[in-house]
Design a protein around this motif. Sequence first.
Motif, PDB file in Angstrom:
ATOM      1  N   CYS A  75       0.820  -1.213   0.000  1.00  0.00           N
ATOM      2  CA  CYS A  75       0.000   0.000   0.000  1.00  0.00           C
ATOM      3  C   CYS A  75       0.856   1.266   0.000  1.00  0.00           C
ATOM      4  CB  CYS A  75      -0.919   0.009   1.212  1.00  0.00           C
ATOM      5  SG  CYS A  75      -2.145  -1.322   1.209  1.00  0.00           S
ATOM      6  N   ALA A  76       0.747   2.042  -1.056  1.00  0.00           N
ATOM      7  CA  ALA A  76       1.469   3.317  -1.134  1.00  0.00           C
ATOM      8  C   ALA A  76       0.769   4.352  -0.267  1.00  0.00           C
ATOM      9  CB  ALA A  76       1.531   3.785  -2.582  1.00  0.00           C
ATOM     10  N   THR A  77       1.558   5.100   0.486  1.00  0.00           N
ATOM     11  CA  THR A  77       1.011   6.131   1.362  1.00  0.00           C
ATOM     12  C   THR A  77       1.607   7.492   1.005  1.00  0.00           C
ATOM     13  OG1 THR A  77       2.710   5.585   3.008  1.00  0.00           O
ATOM     14  CG2 THR A  77       0.537   4.559   3.271  1.00  0.00           C
ATOM     15  N   PRO A  78       1.004   8.589   1.437  1.00  0.00           N
ATOM     16  CA  PRO A  78       1.462   9.931   1.061  1.00  0.00           C
ATOM     17  C   PRO A  78       2.932  10.194   1.393  1.00  0.00           C
ATOM     18  CG  PRO A  78      -0.704  10.052   2.045  1.00  0.00           C
ATOM     19  CD  PRO A  78      -0.230   8.636   2.246  1.00  0.00           C
ATOM     20  N   ILE A  79       3.587  10.980   0.541  1.00  0.00           N
ATOM     21  CA  ILE A  79       4.974  11.370   0.788  1.00  0.00           C
ATOM     22  C   ILE A  79       5.052  12.736   1.473  1.00  0.00           C
ATOM     23  CG2 ILE A  79       5.894  10.001  -1.114  1.00  0.00           C
ATOM     24  CD1 ILE A  79       6.034  12.531  -2.794  1.00  0.00           C
ATOM     25  N   LEU A 108      17.095  19.702  -8.130  1.00  0.00           N
ATOM     26  CA  LEU A 108      17.099  19.279  -6.730  1.00  0.00           C
ATOM     27  C   LEU A 108      15.696  19.513  -6.178  1.00  0.00           C
ATOM     28  CD1 LEU A 108      20.406  21.033  -6.296  1.00  0.00           C
ATOM     29  CD2 LEU A 108      20.144  18.805  -5.237  1.00  0.00           C
ATOM     30  N   CYS A 109      15.011  18.416  -5.859  1.00  0.00           N
ATOM     31  CA  CYS A 109      13.625  18.511  -5.413  1.00  0.00           C
ATOM     32  C   CYS A 109      13.515  18.159  -3.935  1.00  0.00           C
ATOM     33  CB  CYS A 109      12.746  17.567  -6.231  1.00  0.00           C
ATOM     34  SG  CYS A 109      12.807  17.873  -8.017  1.00  0.00           S
ATOM     35  N   ARG A 110      12.727  18.940  -3.209  1.00  0.00           N
ATOM     36  CA  ARG A 110      12.536  18.704  -1.774  1.00  0.00           C
ATOM     37  C   ARG A 110      11.148  19.166  -1.359  1.00  0.00           C
ATOM     38  NH1 ARG A 110      13.314  23.603   0.866  1.00  0.00           N
ATOM     39  NH2 ARG A 110      13.635  22.577   2.878  1.00  0.00           N
ATOM     40  N   GLU A 111      10.729  18.711  -0.170  1.00  0.00           N
ATOM     41  CA  GLU A 111       9.415  19.058   0.368  1.00  0.00           C
ATOM     42  C   GLU A 111       8.298  18.729  -0.643  1.00  0.00           C
ATOM     43  OE1 GLU A 111       8.863  20.722   3.768  1.00  0.00           O
ATOM     44  OE2 GLU A 111      10.597  19.399   3.653  1.00  0.00           O
ATOM     45  N   GLU A 127       7.040  23.088  -1.369  1.00  0.00           N
ATOM     46  CA  GLU A 127       7.693  22.231  -2.367  1.00  0.00           C
ATOM     47  C   GLU A 127       8.674  23.054  -3.210  1.00  0.00           C
ATOM     48  OE1 GLU A 127       5.528  19.098  -4.847  1.00  0.00           O
ATOM     49  OE2 GLU A 127       5.686  20.769  -6.257  1.00  0.00           O
ATOM     50  N   GLU A 128       9.842  22.463  -3.473  1.00  0.00           N
ATOM     51  CA  GLU A 128      10.884  23.181  -4.203  1.00  0.00           C
ATOM     52  C   GLU A 128      11.468  22.308  -5.315  1.00  0.00           C
ATOM     53  OE1 GLU A 128      14.725  25.903  -3.083  1.00  0.00           O
ATOM     54  OE2 GLU A 128      14.573  23.973  -2.074  1.00  0.00           O
ATOM     55  N   ASN A 129      11.625  22.894  -6.483  1.00  0.00           N
ATOM     56  CA  ASN A 129      12.287  22.260  -7.617  1.00  0.00           C
ATOM     57  C   ASN A 129      13.379  23.223  -8.075  1.00  0.00           C
ATOM     58  OD1 ASN A 129      13.044  20.888  -9.943  1.00  0.00           O
ATOM     59  ND2 ASN A 129      11.281  21.591 -11.137  1.00  0.00           N
ATOM     60  N   PHE A 130      14.593  23.004  -7.609  1.00  0.00           N
ATOM     61  CA  PHE A 130      15.731  23.888  -7.860  1.00  0.00           C
ATOM     62  C   PHE A 130      16.456  23.393  -9.108  1.00  0.00           C
ATOM     63  CE2 PHE A 130      20.085  25.320  -5.976  1.00  0.00           C
ATOM     64  CZ  PHE A 130      20.117  26.393  -6.851  1.00  0.00           C
ATOM     65  N   GLU A 182      14.850  16.083   2.973  1.00  0.00           N
ATOM     66  CA  GLU A 182      15.342  15.006   2.114  1.00  0.00           C
ATOM     67  C   GLU A 182      15.283  15.464   0.655  1.00  0.00           C
ATOM     68  OE1 GLU A 182      16.551  12.087   3.260  1.00  0.00           O
ATOM     69  OE2 GLU A 182      16.258  12.828   5.301  1.00  0.00           O
ATOM     70  N   TYR A 183      16.325  15.132  -0.113  1.00  0.00           N
ATOM     71  CA  TYR A 183      16.431  15.591  -1.500  1.00  0.00           C
ATOM     72  C   TYR A 183      16.270  14.439  -2.492  1.00  0.00           C
ATOM     73  CZ  TYR A 183      18.150  20.167  -0.007  1.00  0.00           C
ATOM     74  OH  TYR A 183      18.263  21.428   0.549  1.00  0.00           O
ATOM     75  N   VAL A 184      15.662  14.779  -3.619  1.00  0.00           N
ATOM     76  CA  VAL A 184      15.674  13.897  -4.788  1.00  0.00           C
ATOM     77  C   VAL A 184      16.437  14.649  -5.878  1.00  0.00           C
ATOM     78  CG1 VAL A 184      14.342  12.566  -6.458  1.00  0.00           C
ATOM     79  CG2 VAL A 184      13.402  12.987  -4.168  1.00  0.00           C
ATOM     80  N   LEU A 185      17.523  14.037  -6.363  1.00  0.00           N
ATOM     81  CA  LEU A 185      18.343  14.659  -7.405  1.00  0.00           C
ATOM     82  C   LEU A 185      17.986  14.027  -8.746  1.00  0.00           C
ATOM     83  CD1 LEU A 185      19.967  14.820  -4.640  1.00  0.00           C
ATOM     84  CD2 LEU A 185      22.005  15.087  -6.051  1.00  0.00           C
ATOM     85  N   VAL A 186      17.611  14.859  -9.696  1.00  0.00           N
ATOM     86  CA  VAL A 186      17.285  14.390 -11.051  1.00  0.00           C
ATOM     87  C   VAL A 186      18.337  14.983 -11.985  1.00  0.00           C
ATOM     88  CG1 VAL A 186      15.510  14.204 -12.820  1.00  0.00           C
ATOM     89  CG2 VAL A 186      14.844  14.399 -10.407  1.00  0.00           C
ATOM     90  N   ILE A 187      19.215  14.125 -12.512  1.00  0.00           N
ATOM     91  CA  ILE A 187      20.413  14.573 -13.232  1.00  0.00           C
ATOM     92  C   ILE A 187      20.359  14.121 -14.686  1.00  0.00           C
ATOM     93  CG2 ILE A 187      22.943  14.533 -13.189  1.00  0.00           C
ATOM     94  CD1 ILE A 187      22.567  13.292 -10.280  1.00  0.00           C
TER      95      ILE A 187
END
Length: 283
Positions: A8-12, A187-190, A196-199, A218-223
């Motif tokens: 079961c996927a839950t909210p992030i 660089l995505c966070r929140e 919410e930020e998409n740098f 916590e960061y998600v890096l999309v390169i």
Amino acid sequence: MQGMLYICATPIGNLEDITLRTLRILKEVDLIAAEDTRNSIKLLNYYDIKTPMTSYHEYNRYDKAKVLVDKMLSGTNVAIITDAGTPAISDPGEELVRQCHEAGITVTSLPGPSAFVTALTISGRDTRRFCFEAFLPNEKSDRKERQEIFYELSKETRTIILYEAPHKLVRTLNDLYETLGNRRLSLCRELTKKHEENFRTTIGEAIEYYRNNEPRGEYVLVIEGISRKELKEDEMKEFLEMTIPEHVAYYTEQGMDKKEAMKRVAKDRGVGKRDIYQALLEK
């Protein structure tokens, strides 16, 4: 009748990001296996879900999975949830799913939020082809593996997605700059939250920015991946730095027979097969 496992996927972030089906299943199952029951109780209370919970996390993933499998074999229906997002993706739920399959237990997944997919969709980077590396190995305990992964990523033509904690972000950005160069990244966070930020920047600019701004969350890096043209140029440079015997050995060590390896070397170096054969004879 035996029970089954529901992933079961839950909210992030935003608690409204949960499907009606997931809410129904969480109420109907006999037991919820949660990564952190103290965290998950907030979600269950928000939706008035009274189903009993048990902890299932990284440190009990093997032994507790056996316990849960036995329960399902006895007829218990179990839902697994993680702190945020979809279980079993870079998550101990992977082990429970594996043991369920080995025991012949039915497993189904209820789709929903996932941080890396969410970040990818807002990043503005190429989304047709991507690879997900999740968290990188620790610099101190797994340094060799970490270096090998960075080398592999330097050759990756697909969009690359990584997770990183705030206190490790600058070190990872420096390592990326050394191995991948000054690639563009987001660089995505929140994610899904109010702030919410998409740098959208480059690796070099991000390093400079975080010298003066403390990373938070916590960061998600999309390169961006390397272009095929650049990759070919890099490989050609590497090949020309090898001797011809070393170049042939590069392919034979991958399981290619010597004749085929010589053909590939000739193609890589832009020379005839006879030139390769002669160089090997001279060696």
